[in-house]
Design a protein around this motif. Structure first.
Motif, PDB file in Angstrom:
ATOM      1  N   GLU A 136       0.831  -1.198   0.000  1.00 22.75           N
ATOM      2  CA  GLU A 136       0.000   0.000   0.000  1.00 22.75           C
ATOM      3  C   GLU A 136       0.873   1.260   0.000  1.00 22.75           C
ATOM      4  O   GLU A 136       0.574   2.229  -0.697  1.00 22.75           O
ATOM      5  CB  GLU A 136      -0.909  -0.004   1.223  1.00 22.75           C
ATOM      6  N   SER A 137       1.946   1.238   0.793  1.00 26.03           N
ATOM      7  CA  SER A 137       2.835   2.404   0.838  1.00 26.03           C
ATOM      8  C   SER A 137       3.447   2.671  -0.524  1.00 26.03           C
ATOM      9  O   SER A 137       3.543   3.823  -0.962  1.00 26.03           O
ATOM     10  CB  SER A 137       3.943   2.175   1.882  1.00 26.03           C
ATOM     11  N   ALA A 138       3.844   1.594  -1.222  1.00 26.90           N
ATOM     12  CA  ALA A 138       4.422   1.767  -2.562  1.00 26.90           C
ATOM     13  C   ALA A 138       3.394   2.345  -3.518  1.00 26.90           C
ATOM     14  O   ALA A 138       3.705   3.222  -4.327  1.00 26.90           O
ATOM     15  CB  ALA A 138       4.934   0.423  -3.078  1.00 26.90           C
ATOM     16  N   GLN A 139       2.137   1.863  -3.417  1.00 27.29           N
ATOM     17  CA  GLN A 139       1.102   2.369  -4.316  1.00 27.29           C
ATOM     18  C   GLN A 139       0.796   3.841  -4.025  1.00 27.29           C
ATOM     19  O   GLN A 139       0.692   4.651  -4.954  1.00 27.29           O
ATOM     20  CB  GLN A 139      -0.162   1.522  -4.166  1.00 27.29           C
ATOM     21  N   GLY A 182       2.769   5.945  -2.619  1.00 29.02           N
ATOM     22  CA  GLY A 182       3.943   6.718  -3.036  1.00 29.02           C
ATOM     23  C   GLY A 182       3.917   6.995  -4.526  1.00 29.02           C
ATOM     24  O   GLY A 182       4.266   8.103  -4.972  1.00 29.02           O
ATOM     25  N   ALA A 183       3.482   6.005  -5.316  1.00 24.39           N
ATOM     26  CA  ALA A 183       3.371   6.208  -6.769  1.00 24.39           C
ATOM     27  C   ALA A 183       2.323   7.262  -7.085  1.00 24.39           C
ATOM     28  O   ALA A 183       2.502   8.084  -8.002  1.00 24.39           O
ATOM     29  CB  ALA A 183       3.025   4.884  -7.449  1.00 24.39           C
ATOM     30  N   VAL A 184       1.218   7.271  -6.322  1.00 26.15           N
ATOM     31  CA  VAL A 184       0.179   8.279  -6.541  1.00 26.15           C
ATOM     32  C   VAL A 184       0.707   9.676  -6.225  1.00 26.15           C
ATOM     33  O   VAL A 184       0.471  10.633  -6.973  1.00 26.15           O
ATOM     34  CB  VAL A 184      -1.063   7.960  -5.686  1.00 26.15           C
ATOM     35  N   LEU A 185       1.446   9.807  -5.115  1.00 22.91           N
ATOM     36  CA  LEU A 185       2.020  11.103  -4.758  1.00 22.91           C
ATOM     37  C   LEU A 185       3.010  11.579  -5.831  1.00 22.91           C
ATOM     38  O   LEU A 185       3.047  12.760  -6.183  1.00 22.91           O
ATOM     39  CB  LEU A 185       2.699  11.022  -3.392  1.00 22.91           C
ATOM     40  N   GLN A 186       3.811  10.644  -6.335  1.00 21.49           N
ATOM     41  CA  GLN A 186       4.745  10.992  -7.398  1.00 21.49           C
ATOM     42  C   GLN A 186       3.994  11.455  -8.638  1.00 21.49           C
ATOM     43  O   GLN A 186       4.411  12.398  -9.332  1.00 21.49           O
ATOM     44  CB  GLN A 186       5.623   9.781  -7.738  1.00 21.49           C
ATOM     45  N   PHE A 226      -0.606   7.183 -17.472  1.00 19.54           N
ATOM     46  CA  PHE A 226      -0.365   5.796 -17.886  1.00 19.54           C
ATOM     47  C   PHE A 226       0.843   5.200 -17.158  1.00 19.54           C
ATOM     48  O   PHE A 226       0.879   3.999 -16.891  1.00 19.54           O
ATOM     49  CB  PHE A 226      -0.166   5.720 -19.393  1.00 19.54           C
ATOM     50  N   GLU A 227       1.815   6.033 -16.827  1.00 17.35           N
ATOM     51  CA  GLU A 227       2.967   5.535 -16.056  1.00 17.35           C
ATOM     52  C   GLU A 227       2.517   5.075 -14.673  1.00 17.35           C
ATOM     53  O   GLU A 227       2.960   4.034 -14.175  1.00 17.35           O
ATOM     54  CB  GLU A 227       4.011   6.647 -15.935  1.00 17.35           C
ATOM     55  N   LEU A 228       1.615   5.845 -14.041  1.00 18.98           N
ATOM     56  CA  LEU A 228       1.071   5.447 -12.743  1.00 18.98           C
ATOM     57  C   LEU A 228       0.271   4.151 -12.867  1.00 18.98           C
ATOM     58  O   LEU A 228       0.420   3.236 -12.053  1.00 18.98           O
ATOM     59  CB  LEU A 228       0.179   6.556 -12.192  1.00 18.98           C
ATOM     60  N   MET A 229      -0.574   4.065 -13.877  1.00 19.04           N
ATOM     61  CA  MET A 229      -1.402   2.871 -14.059  1.00 19.04           C
ATOM     62  C   MET A 229      -0.542   1.625 -14.287  1.00 19.04           C
ATOM     63  O   MET A 229      -0.868   0.531 -13.826  1.00 19.04           O
ATOM     64  CB  MET A 229      -2.353   3.072 -15.236  1.00 19.04           C
ATOM     65  N   GLY A 272     -10.781  -3.201  -3.403  1.00 20.38           N
ATOM     66  CA  GLY A 272     -11.235  -2.019  -2.663  1.00 20.38           C
ATOM     67  C   GLY A 272     -10.193  -0.922  -2.634  1.00 20.38           C
ATOM     68  O   GLY A 272     -10.515   0.266  -2.758  1.00 20.38           O
ATOM     69  N   ARG A 273      -8.902  -1.316  -2.478  1.00 24.34           N
ATOM     70  CA  ARG A 273      -7.840  -0.314  -2.444  1.00 24.34           C
ATOM     71  C   ARG A 273      -7.691   0.379  -3.794  1.00 24.34           C
ATOM     72  O   ARG A 273      -7.494   1.596  -3.854  1.00 24.34           O
ATOM     73  CB  ARG A 273      -6.525  -0.970  -2.025  1.00 24.34           C
ATOM     74  N   VAL A 274      -7.815  -0.390  -4.892  1.00 21.87           N
ATOM     75  CA  VAL A 274      -7.710   0.204  -6.235  1.00 21.87           C
ATOM     76  C   VAL A 274      -8.842   1.199  -6.461  1.00 21.87           C
ATOM     77  O   VAL A 274      -8.631   2.286  -7.016  1.00 21.87           O
ATOM     78  CB  VAL A 274      -7.719  -0.899  -7.310  1.00 21.87           C
ATOM     79  N   ARG A 275     -10.051   0.857  -6.025  1.00 21.77           N
ATOM     80  CA  ARG A 275     -11.180   1.785  -6.173  1.00 21.77           C
ATOM     81  C   ARG A 275     -10.919   3.083  -5.414  1.00 21.77           C
ATOM     82  O   ARG A 275     -11.232   4.178  -5.902  1.00 21.77           O
ATOM     83  CB  ARG A 275     -12.471   1.125  -5.688  1.00 21.77           C
ATOM     84  N   ASP A 276     -10.363   2.978  -4.212  1.00 23.42           N
ATOM     85  CA  ASP A 276     -10.048   4.188  -3.443  1.00 23.42           C
ATOM     86  C   ASP A 276      -8.998   5.033  -4.170  1.00 23.42           C
ATOM     87  O   ASP A 276      -9.105   6.263  -4.223  1.00 23.42           O
ATOM     88  CB  ASP A 276      -9.535   3.804  -2.054  1.00 23.42           C
ATOM     89  N   ILE A 277      -7.987   4.369  -4.718  1.00 24.65           N
ATOM     90  CA  ILE A 277      -6.900   5.088  -5.385  1.00 24.65           C
ATOM     91  C   ILE A 277      -7.400   5.807  -6.628  1.00 24.65           C
ATOM     92  O   ILE A 277      -7.114   6.990  -6.847  1.00 24.65           O
ATOM     93  CB  ILE A 277      -5.747   4.124  -5.732  1.00 24.65           C
TER      94      ILE A 277
END
Length: 363
Positions: free
Chosen positions: A144-147, A149-153, A172-175, A248-253
């Motif tokens: 979750e932290s890695a995901q 972190g990718a969103v923040l980036q 697309f890089e995030l996805m 559920g986590r992907v939907r939140d993201i």
């Protein structure tokens, strides 16, 4: 609670029956009178506790215990033997046994030690499950932290995007980091479609956007989800339905990501509008400056011609010297007023130029 499985391996059938009768009220008991029959079944089933004699007709209990340890089965061995010597007890310990019962034994001792080892097994497995759960939670937290972190980036990278294509590339890089297969729609004055390979969107996906881009923030159909905002929609083609937690986590993201995309699309649109406005004002100022110069030049030439004509006609009008000075002063005064008006236009142009510079610096 499911009963623990207790196996008895002893070539003395009387002892086998005795131990089986004593233990069967609290355990799932099975007895073997030789090593062969025990070995045949241990490959398919796993006992929790084995009560094992040391001397067997076709093998050694010590050897069987070592085989269990090497197989890494979670099975506790209690040796039940008439060879009650220090040497035999040390061999049992070295082979990996957890306890030793000497024959002949008291039934209470047999029950107490078997129950004690059963509690030991249950507690050990409970600790192992807790450790496994903690480890899984730690791995999940790391994921979750890695995901996140990718969103923040991605949000940081969004601020560097000056057009919709670079914004789509960052998305697309995030996805890709989230292992999601997507395509993107941006609706401003015109509708723009984007796919990771920079190829045209398929007609059916464009039609899906047309049908679903007003169906709420998240719309699921099969393993696909459309995520919508006012000016942005994207289609996820491989939602992880098999993992409820990850789903559920992907939907939140993605609900957060679409808000970031929406905000950046509006900002890019504002910047584009501001850049267009700056260009228009710049062209207007350039035209205004040319008009002021041309007007000044024409007006100056006209006033010079008028002045020359008036001065040349003084002798024809038979004016006195005082009258000539009066008319000359009158002409000079009007020329000065015209020059002041021209300077006012130039001042207005300079003010507009300053405003234009401020707009350029903020765009």
């Amino acid at each position: 609670m499911e009963q623990l499985k207790v196996w008895i391996v002893d070539d003395d059938e009387d002892y086998c029956h005795l131990m089986q009768e004593v233990l069967e009220d609290g355990f799932d008991v099975r007895a073997f009178v030789d090593a062969r029959s025990y070995r045949d079944l241990i490959t398919r089933e796993r006992p929790d506790i084995v009560l094992m004699d040391i001397n067997l007709p076709d093998s050694s209990g010590i050897s069987l215990c070592r085989e269990l340890q090497e197989s890494e089965l979670d099975t506790a061995v209690i040796f039940v033997s008439g060879m009650n010597t220090l040497e035999e007890r040390l061999k049992a310990y070295e082979a990996g046994a957890v306890d030793f019962i000497a024959k002949p034994f008291e039934l209470k001792e047999l029950l107490a030690k078997t129950h004690a080892v059963g509690h030991y097994q249950a507690k050990k497995r409970s600790l192992e499950q807790a450790e496994s759960m903690s480890r899984n939670m730690a791995f999940q937290s790391m994921g979750e932290s890695a995901q996140y972190g990718a969103v923040l980036q991605f949000f940081r990278q969004c601020f560097l995007c000056r057009d919709f294509q670079t914004l789509a590339d960052a998305f697309f890089e995030l996805m890709e980091q989230l292992n999601l297969n997507t395509c993107l729609e941006i609706r401003v004055k015109d509708t723009h479609y984007f796919v990771p390979e920079h190829t045209p969107i398929s007609p059916i996906e464009a039609n899906i956007f047309e049908l679903l881009d007003r169906q709420g923030r998240l719309y699921d159909f099969g393993a696909r989800t459309v995520c919508n905002d006012r000016h942005v929609s994207f289609l996820i083609k491989n939602m992880p339905l098999q993992d409820e937690v990850l789903y559920g986590r992907v939907r939140d993201i993605i609900a957060v990501v679409v808000e970031g995309l929406e905000a950046r699309v509006l900002d890019i649109q504002r910047q584009n509008a501001l850049a267009s406005l700056v260009a228009d004002i710049g062209a207007l100022l350039e035209g205004l400056g040319d008009s002021i110069r041309q007007s000044d030049e024409a007006f100056g030439r006209a006033m010079v011609n008028i002045t020359n004509d008036i001065r040349a006609s003084f002798h024809v009008l038979d004016m006195t010297e005082e009258q000539e000075r009066f008319f000359a002063a009158l002409v000079e005064r009007n020329l000065q007023q015209a020059k002041t008006a021209s300077q006012a236009f130039i001042a207005v142009k300079d003010s507009l130029s300053s405003i234009l510079d401020m707009l350029k610096s903020s765009s």
